[in-house]
Enzyme design. Structure first.
Site, PDB file in Angstrom:
ATOM      1  N   LYS A  57       0.833  -1.203   0.000  1.00  9.68           N
ATOM      2  CA  LYS A  57       0.000   0.000   0.000  1.00  9.68           C
ATOM      3  C   LYS A  57       0.867   1.252   0.000  1.00  9.68           C
ATOM      4  O   LYS A  57       0.601   2.207  -0.723  1.00  9.68           O
ATOM      5  CB  LYS A  57      -0.935  -0.010   1.207  1.00  9.68           C
ATOM      6  CG  LYS A  57      -1.929   1.147   1.224  1.00  9.68           C
ATOM      7  CD  LYS A  57      -2.980   0.993   2.311  1.00  9.68           C
ATOM      8  CE  LYS A  57      -4.020   2.103   2.219  1.00  9.68           C
ATOM      9  NZ  LYS A  57      -5.097   1.942   3.221  1.00  9.68           N
ATOM     10  N   GLU A 107      -6.456  -8.932  13.472  1.00 14.20           N
ATOM     11  CA  GLU A 107      -5.889  -7.605  13.249  1.00 14.20           C
ATOM     12  C   GLU A 107      -6.981  -6.548  13.292  1.00 14.20           C
ATOM     13  O   GLU A 107      -6.748  -5.415  13.713  1.00 14.20           O
ATOM     14  CB  GLU A 107      -5.158  -7.552  11.908  1.00 14.20           C
ATOM     15  CG  GLU A 107      -4.354  -6.272  11.715  1.00 14.20           C
ATOM     16  CD  GLU A 107      -3.365  -6.357  10.578  1.00 14.20           C
ATOM     17  OE1 GLU A 107      -2.273  -6.926  10.798  1.00 14.20           O
ATOM     18  OE2 GLU A 107      -3.670  -5.881   9.476  1.00 14.20           O
ATOM     19  N   GLY A 160      -5.475  -2.859   3.956  1.00 13.20           N
ATOM     20  CA  GLY A 160      -4.718  -3.983   3.421  1.00 13.20           C
ATOM     21  C   GLY A 160      -5.446  -5.302   3.475  1.00 13.20           C
ATOM     22  O   GLY A 160      -5.484  -6.052   2.495  1.00 13.20           O
TER      23      GLY A 160
END
Length: 505
Positions: free
Chosen positions: A192, A337, A251
């Site tokens: 990214k 995450e 992401g």
């Protein structure tokens, strides 16, 4: 004045603790109430949550929690392209990549998709010469999604042999090198920011491999997948081979963007587009369906019940399909995450457990490894089974019949248990599971499965009042690694001893 969310949780915790067997006895309509189906085009996916401890009363309580948490408004903001990632002041517009969301964002996404389609089809048509292999270099969300999709969908008719490399350990890259001919290999660099140290280190080594093996213009064999296109051009990639995506796409939600380039290279644009379409059908269901009928939201209700009421610290996912062997790894990042947080969106400490530890494996292998603990151990572990009615192989149908029988038998056994006078042969039962049953594992179905889990993760976050779209927890270790590289700083005695033992001091 009391907090409505706190009040809702107090009610949830007072509900009776009936066994699964008792719940089925009390309600003959239970299966119908707790099963739902989403059409994916040519087929569909059945979501069976009837072997969980959800009841009509609990579902009503969780609907009240969703209202107190402002779920409908947060969902509206998600699809409207408004800020839902407060710590970074960003929208989260992965649904727009599938054609669902703010009109301007959809138009931008479709333009970028058209650009990627042109490049993919040009490569397949020979515009860059003979291309038989692609080494896709990324990490985290830039690797896990593509690896899952390529492994699931490109087993039979590969348009291109794709190798996904994420680990900075040189052995991973060398393994890909050994499988590829440098003269017919492209390199995709997915980052990214285009600054990720593991990715850029691997990319430099891949360029060196091409150069050392006679490729005159190594940069001419590189495609960049990034939200920072100017950095890719500065690094050396021609702008015609830079495929951008929006900063508003995180992401771990990015396989629908140019990060999906290796998927399209492996299976062709038509199948990649079908994967987007399958995800869009789940987007529409999640956006337009209210309350307990909303299947990702219902799954989140069960997740929170087991984590916060029953104290389950883990959730296990078992794919009874070899094509989905990488799904548990993908879900680990998506869920842990996203929701592995300890503060709310307001910065206050959370009022209970957040994401459980996601783990899993492949059936039937796992039955001969970890299922002993699941059936007779002391831990409560909610389990998810995922299977396909149609087989993915061309062998005798006995293979698939045995596979499905084992999948369904495990769920039945976990619920029913078996009493015995011999304690070592006694199974307590009353252990929850859910089953996701696909008609077939085609591109649209895979897209639907991934989107279902994305929205389930979002729903969990909203109900807990946390932000699922930042991930500052991954930065601390990186910061310390940079300090070690720079030198001149002291650490704790153990770390200092390890650095010295490894010759890094």
């Amino acid at each position: 004045m009391s907090d409505p969310r706190t009040d809702a949780w107090q009610v949830i915790r007072t509900r009776s603790d009936a066994t699964l067997a008792e719940l089925f006895e009390r309600d003959p309509e239970r299966v119908g109430k707790l099963c739902g189906r989403i059409d994916t085009g040519e087929g569909g996916v059945l979501f069976d949550w009837s072997k969980t401890h959800l009841t009509d009363e609990l579902l009503g309580d969780f609907e009240a929690l969703a209202e107190a948490a402002g779920f409908a408004e947060m969902r509206r903001k998600l699809f409207a392209g408004e800020v839902v990632n407060g710590t970074e002041n960003r929208a989260a517009e992965h649904p727009a990549l599938r054609g669902v969301g703010k009109e301007a964002s959809i138009e931008e996404a479709m333009a970028l998709a058209a650009r990627m389609k042109l490049l993919v089809e040009a490569i397949h048509d020979g515009a860059l010469g003979e291309v038989n292999h692609l080494i896709h270099i990324g990490i985290g969300g830039s690797a896990l999604g593509p690896a899952l999709a390529v492994d699931a969908l490109a087993r039979d008719l590969k348009r291109c042999d794709v190798h996904v490399v994420s680990n900075v350990d040189g052995l991973a890259l060398e393994e890909a090198f050994m499988a590829c001919d440098p003269a017919t290999t492209l390199i995709a660099v997915a980052s990214k920011t285009f600054t990720t140290i593991e990715t850029m280190t691997n990319a430099e080594s891949a360029l060196a491999w091409l150069r050392d093996n006679g490729v005159v213009d190594p940069y001419g064999r590189v495609v960049a997948l990034t939200a920072s296109p100017e950095k890719a051009v500065e690094w050396g990639v021609d702008e015609t081979r830079v495929l951008p995506f929006s900063q508003s796409v995180g992401g771990r939600y990015s396989l629908w963007s140019s990060i999906g380039f290796p998927i399209a290279m492996a299976v062709g644009w038509e199948d990649f587009a079908a994967m987007l379409d399958g995800a869009a059908r789940v987007d529409a269901h999640f956006r337009d369906t209210g309350g307990r009928a909303n299947l990702p939201l219902r799954a989140a209700f069960a997740d929170l019940y087991y984590a916060r009421v029953r104290g389950a610290e883990t959730r296990a996912v078992f794919a009874y399909d070899e094509r989905l062997r990488l799904l548990p790894s993908y879900l680990q990042q998506l869920e842990m995450e996203s929701n592995g947080k300890s503060v709310t969106v307001d910065g206050a400490p959370v009022d209970g457990p957040t994401a459980p530890i996601t783990w899993g494996g492949v059936g039937t292998d796992a039955q001969h490894a970890v299922f002993q603990l699941l059936h007779q151990g002391t831990h409560l572990v909610p389990i998810e089974f995922i299977a396909s009615v149609a087989p993915g192989d061309q062998l005798d149908l006995a293979h698939h019949r045995i596979l499905l029988m084992n999948c369904f038998a495990q769920g039945a056994a976990l619920m029913a248990g078996r009493a015995s006078d011999d304690p070592a042969r006694s199974y307590p039962g009353n252990r929850p599971s859910a089953t996701i049953l696909c008609d077939d594992l085609d591109p649209a179905t895979l897209g639907a499965l991934v989107a279902f889990h994305e929205h389930r993760t979002f729903a969990n976050a909203v109900l807990m009042g946390i932000n699922p779209f930042d991930q500052f927890g991954v930065e601390l270790g990186k910061d310390i690694a940079r300090k070690i590289e720079a030198g001149g700083e002291r650490f704790d005695p153990s770390t200092e001893a390890l650095l010295e033992a490894a010759g890094l001091a």
